[in-house]
Design a protein around this motif. Structure first.
Motif, mmCIF file in Angstrom:
data_model
loop_
_atom_site.group_PDB
_atom_site.id
_atom_site.type_symbol
_atom_site.label_atom_id
_atom_site.label_comp_id
_atom_site.label_asym_id
_atom_site.label_seq_id
_atom_site.Cartn_x
_atom_site.Cartn_y
_atom_site.Cartn_z
ATOM 1 N N ALA A 140 67.299 91.380 50.879
ATOM 2 C CA ALA A 140 68.223 91.725 49.889
ATOM 3 C C ALA A 140 68.965 90.319 49.712
ATOM 4 O O ALA A 140 69.250 89.508 50.012
ATOM 5 C CB ALA A 140 69.353 92.638 50.439
ATOM 6 N N PRO A 141 69.314 90.414 48.335
ATOM 7 C CA PRO A 141 70.286 89.226 47.569
ATOM 8 C C PRO A 141 71.616 88.877 48.394
ATOM 9 O O PRO A 141 71.983 87.816 48.588
ATOM 10 C CB PRO A 141 70.563 89.367 46.191
ATOM 11 N N LEU A 142 72.097 90.064 48.850
ATOM 12 C CA LEU A 142 73.412 90.046 49.720
ATOM 13 C C LEU A 142 73.241 91.027 50.959
ATOM 14 O O LEU A 142 72.752 92.027 50.797
ATOM 15 C CB LEU A 142 74.410 90.686 48.861
ATOM 16 N N ARG A 143 73.411 90.189 51.999
ATOM 17 C CA ARG A 143 73.128 90.972 53.352
ATOM 18 C C ARG A 143 74.735 90.628 54.102
ATOM 19 O O ARG A 143 74.836 89.366 54.479
ATOM 20 C CB ARG A 143 72.254 90.331 54.275
ATOM 21 N N LEU A 144 75.541 91.701 54.458
ATOM 22 C CA LEU A 144 76.607 91.267 55.073
ATOM 23 C C LEU A 144 76.299 92.022 56.757
ATOM 24 O O LEU A 144 75.940 93.437 56.604
ATOM 25 C CB LEU A 144 77.980 91.956 54.380
ATOM 26 N N VAL A 145 76.539 91.540 57.743
ATOM 27 C CA VAL A 145 76.015 91.926 59.024
ATOM 28 C C VAL A 145 77.295 91.963 59.861
ATOM 29 O O VAL A 145 78.066 90.840 60.085
ATOM 30 C CB VAL A 145 75.016 91.003 59.558
ATOM 31 N N PHE A 146 77.505 92.813 60.586
ATOM 32 C CA PHE A 146 78.525 92.807 61.605
ATOM 33 C C PHE A 146 78.092 93.590 62.896
ATOM 34 O O PHE A 146 77.176 94.265 62.933
ATOM 35 C CB PHE A 146 79.625 94.145 60.954
ATOM 36 N N ALA A 147 78.472 93.105 64.175
ATOM 37 C CA ALA A 147 78.150 93.463 65.246
ATOM 38 C C ALA A 147 79.376 93.684 66.347
ATOM 39 O O ALA A 147 80.428 93.008 66.112
ATOM 40 C CB ALA A 147 77.051 92.549 65.611
ATOM 41 N N ARG A 148 79.090 94.714 67.324
ATOM 42 C CA ARG A 148 80.146 94.967 68.225
ATOM 43 C C ARG A 148 79.673 95.571 69.234
ATOM 44 O O ARG A 148 78.571 96.419 69.150
ATOM 45 C CB ARG A 148 80.931 95.945 67.671
ATOM 46 N N GLU A 149 79.983 95.352 70.713
ATOM 47 C CA GLU A 149 79.409 95.848 71.652
ATOM 48 C C GLU A 149 80.196 96.966 72.075
ATOM 49 O O GLU A 149 81.510 97.007 71.827
ATOM 50 C CB GLU A 149 79.410 94.862 73.050
ATOM 51 N N VAL A 150 79.914 98.026 72.790
ATOM 52 C CA VAL A 150 80.362 99.262 72.944
ATOM 53 C C VAL A 150 80.009 99.696 74.314
ATOM 54 O O VAL A 150 78.954 99.188 74.634
ATOM 55 C CB VAL A 150 80.201 100.382 71.997
ATOM 56 N N SER A 151 80.709 100.682 74.935
ATOM 57 C CA SER A 151 80.412 101.107 76.333
ATOM 58 C C SER A 151 79.310 102.229 76.305
ATOM 59 O O SER A 151 78.635 102.411 77.391
ATOM 60 C CB SER A 151 81.431 101.468 77.207
ATOM 61 N N ALA A 152 79.022 102.748 75.105
ATOM 62 C CA ALA A 152 78.245 103.875 75.104
ATOM 63 C C ALA A 152 76.490 103.472 75.167
ATOM 64 O O ALA A 152 76.727 102.370 74.704
ATOM 65 C CB ALA A 152 78.434 104.898 73.678
ATOM 66 N N SER A 153 75.982 104.240 75.393
ATOM 67 C CA SER A 153 74.361 103.920 75.732
ATOM 68 C C SER A 153 73.782 104.336 74.318
ATOM 69 O O SER A 153 74.479 104.658 73.341
ATOM 70 C CB SER A 153 73.599 105.012 76.587
ATOM 71 N N PRO A 154 72.748 103.248 73.988
ATOM 72 C CA PRO A 154 72.050 103.215 72.955
ATOM 73 C C PRO A 154 71.458 104.541 72.623
ATOM 74 O O PRO A 154 71.703 104.988 71.351
ATOM 75 C CB PRO A 154 70.882 102.286 73.121
ATOM 76 N N ASP A 155 71.299 105.622 73.218
ATOM 77 C CA ASP A 155 70.893 106.912 72.833
ATOM 78 C C ASP A 155 72.056 107.625 72.443
ATOM 79 O O ASP A 155 71.880 108.579 71.422
ATOM 80 C CB ASP A 155 70.085 107.635 74.318
ATOM 81 N N ALA A 156 73.210 107.394 73.090
ATOM 82 C CA ALA A 156 74.374 108.400 72.727
ATOM 83 C C ALA A 156 74.905 107.941 71.375
ATOM 84 O O ALA A 156 75.354 108.537 70.465
ATOM 85 C CB ALA A 156 75.353 108.099 73.803
ATOM 86 N N VAL A 157 74.682 106.346 71.034
ATOM 87 C CA VAL A 157 75.319 106.011 69.696
ATOM 88 C C VAL A 157 74.245 106.540 68.691
ATOM 89 O O VAL A 157 74.635 106.902 67.700
ATOM 90 C CB VAL A 157 75.070 104.487 69.872
ATOM 91 N N TYR A 158 72.672 106.467 68.949
ATOM 92 C CA TYR A 158 71.879 106.854 68.067
ATOM 93 C C TYR A 158 72.270 108.514 67.666
ATOM 94 O O TYR A 158 72.204 108.825 66.529
ATOM 95 C CB TYR A 158 70.542 106.698 68.542
ATOM 96 N N ARG A 159 72.374 109.096 68.669
ATOM 97 C CA ARG A 159 72.617 110.567 68.449
ATOM 98 C C ARG A 159 73.756 110.908 67.627
ATOM 99 O O ARG A 159 73.836 111.567 66.646
ATOM 100 C CB ARG A 159 72.822 111.189 69.613
ATOM 101 N N ALA A 160 74.913 110.078 67.811
ATOM 102 C CA ALA A 160 76.035 110.234 66.826
ATOM 103 C C ALA A 160 75.973 109.823 65.190
ATOM 104 O O ALA A 160 76.491 110.554 64.506
ATOM 105 C CB ALA A 160 77.262 109.230 67.455
ATOM 106 N N LEU A 161 75.124 108.626 65.379
ATOM 107 C CA LEU A 161 74.778 108.138 64.101
ATOM 108 C C LEU A 161 73.713 109.114 63.176
ATOM 109 O O LEU A 161 73.733 109.507 62.235
ATOM 110 C CB LEU A 161 73.935 106.893 63.927
ATOM 111 N N ALA A 162 72.863 109.414 63.976
ATOM 112 C CA ALA A 162 71.483 110.309 63.257
ATOM 113 C C ALA A 162 71.525 111.844 63.563
ATOM 114 O O ALA A 162 70.988 112.422 62.621
ATOM 115 C CB ALA A 162 70.167 109.786 63.970
ATOM 116 N N GLU A 163 72.237 112.277 64.414
ATOM 117 C CA GLU A 163 71.985 113.505 64.809
ATOM 118 C C GLU A 163 73.400 114.450 64.639
ATOM 119 O O GLU A 163 73.420 115.715 64.529
ATOM 120 C CB GLU A 163 71.189 113.905 66.222
ATOM 121 N N ASP A 164 74.490 113.797 64.686
ATOM 122 C CA ASP A 164 75.645 114.536 64.452
ATOM 123 C C ASP A 164 76.377 113.768 62.997
ATOM 124 O O ASP A 164 77.284 113.459 62.944
ATOM 125 C CB ASP A 164 76.565 114.253 65.760
ATOM 126 N N VAL A 165 75.354 113.899 61.733
ATOM 127 C CA VAL A 165 75.916 113.299 60.786
ATOM 128 C C VAL A 165 77.154 114.066 60.284
ATOM 129 O O VAL A 165 78.324 113.269 59.718
ATOM 130 C CB VAL A 165 74.797 113.470 59.625
#
Length: 160
Positions: free
Chosen positions: A16-41
């Motif tokens: 993409a001509p413009l990419r804005l990237v942000f990152a942060r560490e959290v205490s939740a597991s990758p599976d828990a984060v994924y479920r919140a993003l993809a399964e609990d829309v």
């Protein structure tokens, strides 16, 4: 939805001509984060304060999202790998000037537990719109940090 965008795929995140990237560490597991993003829309408004409505469409293959201020998106999921990545492209929006857009949420485990969440906002738009988006980077970064921190608190308080 007044504007139909280009039907780009996941590789647009890298080109993409413009990419804005942000990152942060959290205490939740990758599976828990994924479920919140993809399964609990529908739960997005509970942790992402800019989101007023999020609902899955077509059995989860698409989404409708509304933001404070009246911005609307119809999106298609372009990547969904549990615990790793959740990404969607915007098919239609009422935002002027954008030609193509993909948002990618990458999740990776970190040593000692928890996750690193990286949000890439990939956009094609005329130069003037891209400049405006770059100027808005700090605001997007604050929104991302606040959302991920609220998500982490929400996941920590959820029953196991």
């Amino acid at each position: 939805m007044a504007r139909r965008l280009l039907p780009v795929e996941l590789d647009f995140v890298d080109s993409a001509p413009l990419r804005l990237v942000f990152a942060r560490e959290v205490s939740a597991s990758p599976d828990a984060v994924y479920r919140a993003l993809a399964e609990d829309v529908v739960g997005w408004p509970q942790w992402f304060s800019a989101v007023t409505l999020a609902r899955p469409l077509d059995g989860g293959a698409r989404r409708e999202v509304r933001l404070k201020g009246g911005t609307r998106f119809l999106e298609t999921i372009v990547a969904a790998e549990p615990g790793v990545v959740y990404a969607y492209r915007v098919d239609e929006t009422n935002v002027p000037g954008i030609r193509a857009m993909v948002e990618e949420w990458r999740i990776e485990g970190v040593p000692g537990g928890g996750s690193r969440v990286r949000w890439t906002f990939a956009v094609d738009a005329p130069a003037g719109v891209r400049v405006g988006m770059k100027l808005g980077r700090a605001g997007l970064g604050r929104a991302f940090r606040g959302a991920v921190e609220a998500l982490d608190r929400r996941l920590a308080a959820a029953p196991a």
